[in-house]
Every structure is written in C-alpha cells, then in structure tokens.
Design an enzyme around this catalytic site. Structure first.
Site, PDB file in Angstrom:
ATOM      1  N   CYS A   1       0.871  -1.174   0.000  1.00  0.00           N
ATOM      2  CA  CYS A   1       0.000   0.000   0.000  1.00  0.00           C
ATOM      3  C   CYS A   1       0.910   1.226   0.000  1.00  0.00           C
ATOM      4  CB  CYS A   1      -0.941  -0.021   1.201  1.00  0.00           C
ATOM      5  SG  CYS A   1      -0.080  -0.003   2.789  1.00  0.00           S
ATOM      6  N   ALA A   2       0.434   2.344   0.488  1.00  0.00           N
ATOM      7  CA  ALA A   2       1.223   3.573   0.447  1.00  0.00           C
ATOM      8  C   ALA A   2       2.465   3.501   1.327  1.00  0.00           C
ATOM      9  CB  ALA A   2       0.362   4.759   0.877  1.00  0.00           C
TER      10      ALA A   2
END
Length: 466
Positions: free
Chosen positions: A26-27
């Site tokens: 993810c980020a």
C-alpha cells in the site's frame, strides 16, 4: 540505501522465498501472506535498514517502509520471490493476494475486509460530492449568486449525483469483490434506482404508487442513496451467476447466464431483498443515532478510546459501509469526527515518544510517523512506535477518548467518509465555521491529551520488543 540488499535480507528473515505465498504493498507497507507465520524473525527484520515497524494483521505479515521506499523494496522483493509475476508460460497462475490473505483471517475480519474492498474504491466519489455540497452551501448561505442562478442548478446536480447513483457504484464494486460480473452488478443498481421508481430523496409528502404482482403488494419506491439493499442483492446475484456458469454450456453462456441472472435477481430484489435491506439499514442508522443522542459524550469517550484498538483487529474496515449508510439516511456522518480524534491522538503520543526516547532509530521513525497520523495515516505510528512501547498506545487511547467526547458534545459532523486528521477539515466545512472550529479544538484536545498522558505514563525502552 541498497533496496536490493534489503529485499534479499528480508526474504531470508521471512523464512525464504518458499515461505512467501503472495505479496503486495500500500502507500507505506509491504503486505505479505506467508505459509508459516512463525518463521519470520521479527526482531531482526525491525533492524533492517529502512524498516519502521513490523506487525501481523488481516492475515498478512506487514513491514512498514514508508511512502516511496515501499515501492522500490516491493519491486526487488517481487523479483526475488516471483510474486506478482504474470503467467506467460501456461503454468500455474500466481495466487491472488486478496484471496490468500482472506483465507488466513477469522470470519469477522474477513467480512470487514470484504466491506473495505467494496467501499474504499468509492471514497473519491463520496469525498468529491461532500466538497461540492460544501461549496453549494457556501454559495447559498453567503448569497454569492442569485438563488435561481445556473451555478446553483449545476452544483446541486454535481453534488447529489454520487448519492443518487450510489447503488450503481456499490453494485459494480461489490460484484467485483464477490467474483461476479461487475457490469451486471451495476445493472442491478440501475434497476433499483430506475426513474420508474419514486426517488426517496425527492419524496417529501409524495406517496409511492403500489402495484399487485402475484398477489403481493409492491411499492414502486426507489433505493437511491441506500447501502444495505444493493449489498444483499449483489451477493445473491453473484451466487446465481456462479451457479449458472457451472451448468450452462460455454457455447450459450453469453446469452443465457446474464439474462437469467438479471431477471431472477431483479425480481428477488424488488419483491424481497430490497424492502428487507431497507428495513435493516433504517434499523442500523436508527440504533446508532439513538446511541449517539442518548449516550452523548460517553459514546465519544468509549468510541474515541477504543477505535485504535479496533484498528489493530482490522474490523474498522467495515465502518465505511456504516458511515455511507449514515450519510444516505441522515445526511451526516457523526462517527468520522470520533475516529479522527483517535487517529490524531496516536500522533500526539508519537510526538511524546520522540522527545522521551533515547533510541536514535526510534526518533527517526516517531517524528514523520506522528505527522503522518495528523494526515489520517496511522499505521506507521501505531505499529512502528506506540505499540512497541505499549504505554504510548494507552496514552493515545486517553487522548482519543477526550477528543471523541468533545466532538460528540459539540455535535461535530462530516458529510463524507475516508478522510481524517487535517484533511477532514474539508468535509467538516459544509456544516459551518463553528463545526470547523469545534473540530480543530477537538484535535487539539486529543493531541495534547495523548501527549500529556504518554509523558506521565513514561517510556520503558527495555520493553520495545515485547
């Protein structure tokens, strides 16, 4: 930093590439599904260059690297382990990461993850609508344009569209998650919002027409802006479609399966599931509204104090569905400001750790992770800092409880979901200046309360590996 070296060492500390089923990112985090969750050497992984924290949640072993760096590490990690590679030689296809993670979750976490996968992609549409509503409200309140101005007409169309077609958006997203044809899911959403049905958003004093179908009295009332009915309908649609594909020959699949799926699910939706879903949705929002108005600040204390603990379990992923239902039924989201208090409180506790710790690496992690929490991204500070020492996590819970009690007492609202911390100001603005001011005061209470509580509780650095 040599990201290839870091990725190679990480693979070895995870138990080798044979222990890796799938991976994604993810980020900020590398998310890995493992065959044996006991093989990873967590302590050694935490000491790797660039690693800001390690934890297991949602059926995944998660390593926090931070924005930007995680992409580079994942690229090297995927190259070494072969995860994410395309099937080009006719061999066995790669394991779907989402499916692999779900198999390792308990049933409650699995449901929460499913709801999250359905509603997270819709967040941009909901946030845009919320901001447009705010702009429309300001133009009307401050009389920037005449009431009959085309600006008012167009902005009203733009801001309400996402909620009017919400069943279509959910139908498409839910069908993808349930493994069905997403366009058939959108069609079911279209049936439930058809112009032939009375739009409940425009209901006012109007009474929907009724027809008699096979002896049943059916109200021609639409489902614009609803959440639960379309979720139930698309789930049933996915079962019907999958069942048909098992028995219908491939030669006539394109003709038979969509036709039977839509007609069967359409009747089930209009006659049974739609009314049942509406009843369930209304019951849910009524119950939450009752608790909010009856328990008052005590609800804020409890929810604000416990939210971060719920985040650890992963169950918070299901809250988007509840918040969407609140916005659709009540026009406000009174839960999000409470969650926001819990999130920024984690940042306040992380700041306290920054000043208290003597560990250079913890200092390097604590400061950026805390500011990340102020922007609504809490995983780095929760798992990389506060949970490592436990006392800061308790301090954050105290701050979140205080801030949650304040925003409930002052009736702070949002008109969308998906944004907390500083960005949430944008979706709190439509309810006026007082709403923004009280939200900011709540943030200040949560952050300072968490900082002070963590400072008083102190830091035991010899328990960092607990």
């Amino acid at each position: 930093m040599d990201t290839k070296k870091v990725a190679s060492e990480l693979v070895e500390l995870l138990g080798g590439k044979d222990n890796v089923i799938s991976a994604t990112h993810c980020a900020t985090r590398l998310r890995i599904v493992l065959n044996d969750d006991d093989k990873p050497n967590k302590q050694a992984i935490e000491e790797l260059d660039g690693v800001k924290g390690v934890f297991s949640a949602s059926g995944q072993f998660q390593v926090i690297f931070g924005t930007g760096l995680v992409n580079k590490v994942y690229g090297e990690f995927a190259s070494i382990t072969g995860v994410g590679a395309k099937d080009t030689d006719g061999g066995e296809k790669q394991v779907d990461h989402s499916d692999a993670a779900k198999k390792k979750m308990n049933p409650l976490a699995r449901i929460a993850r499913t709801l999250s996968n359905i509603f997270v992609p819709i967040i941009p549409a909901i946030v845009a609508s919320g901001l447009l509503m705010g702009l429309l409200g300001m133009m009307t309140a401050f009389e920037w344009v005449a009431p009959d101005s085309p600006w008012i007409l167009f902005l009203d169309m733009f801001s309400s569209a996402a909620f009017i077609i919400l069943p279509i958006l959910i139908g498409f997203s839910a069908a993808k998650e349930f493994g069905a044809n997403p366009y058939l899911g959108a069609v079911l959403g279209g049936i439930m919002t058809h112009p032939a049905l009375l739009n409940p958003w425009m209901l006012a004093d109007a009474v929907p027409e009724s027809i008699v179908f096979f002896g049943m009295n059916v109200e021609l009332l639409g489902y614009q802006g609803t959440v639960i009915p379309i979720l139930l309908v698309v789930y049933i649609m996915s079962k019907i479609e999958k069942g048909l594909r098992k028995v219908v020959p491939n030669a006539i699949d394109l003709l038979v399966v969509p036709f039977i799926t839509v007609i069967l699910t359409g009747f089930i939706a209009m006659l049974f599931i739609g009314p049942l879903g509406t009843w369930l949705g209304n019951g849910l929002t009524w119950s939450l509204d009752f608790i909010y108005n009856t328990a008052g600040i005590f609800a804020g204390l409890i929810f604000g104090g416990l939210y971060s603990t719920i985040v650890i379990t992963g169950v918070h992923h299901s809250f988007h569905a509840i918040e969407a239902a609140l916005i659709a039924d009540l026009g406000v989201n009174f839960l999000l400001p409470i969650w926001a208090m819990a999130n920024v409180a984690q940042g306040g506790a992380g700041l306290a750790v920054f000043f208290l710790t003597k560990n250079k690496k913890v200092k390097e992690i604590a400061l950026p992770a805390s500011f990340s929490a102020f922007l609504g991204i809490t995983e780095p500070v929760i798992f990389g800092v506060n949970l490592r020492f436990m006392r800061p996590f308790i301090g954050a819970a105290i701050g979140g409880a205080l801030g949650g009690a304040y925003v409930v007492f002052m009736n702070v609202f949002a008109n969308a979901y998906g944004l907390t911390g500083i960005p949430m100001i944008a979706i709190a603005a439509p309810f006026g200046t007082a709403n923004i001011i009280n939200y900011l005061i709540g943030m200040l209470i949560a952050v300072t309360g968490a900082f002070a509580a963590t400072w008083i509780l102190g830091l035991k650095e010899d328990t960092t590996k607990k």
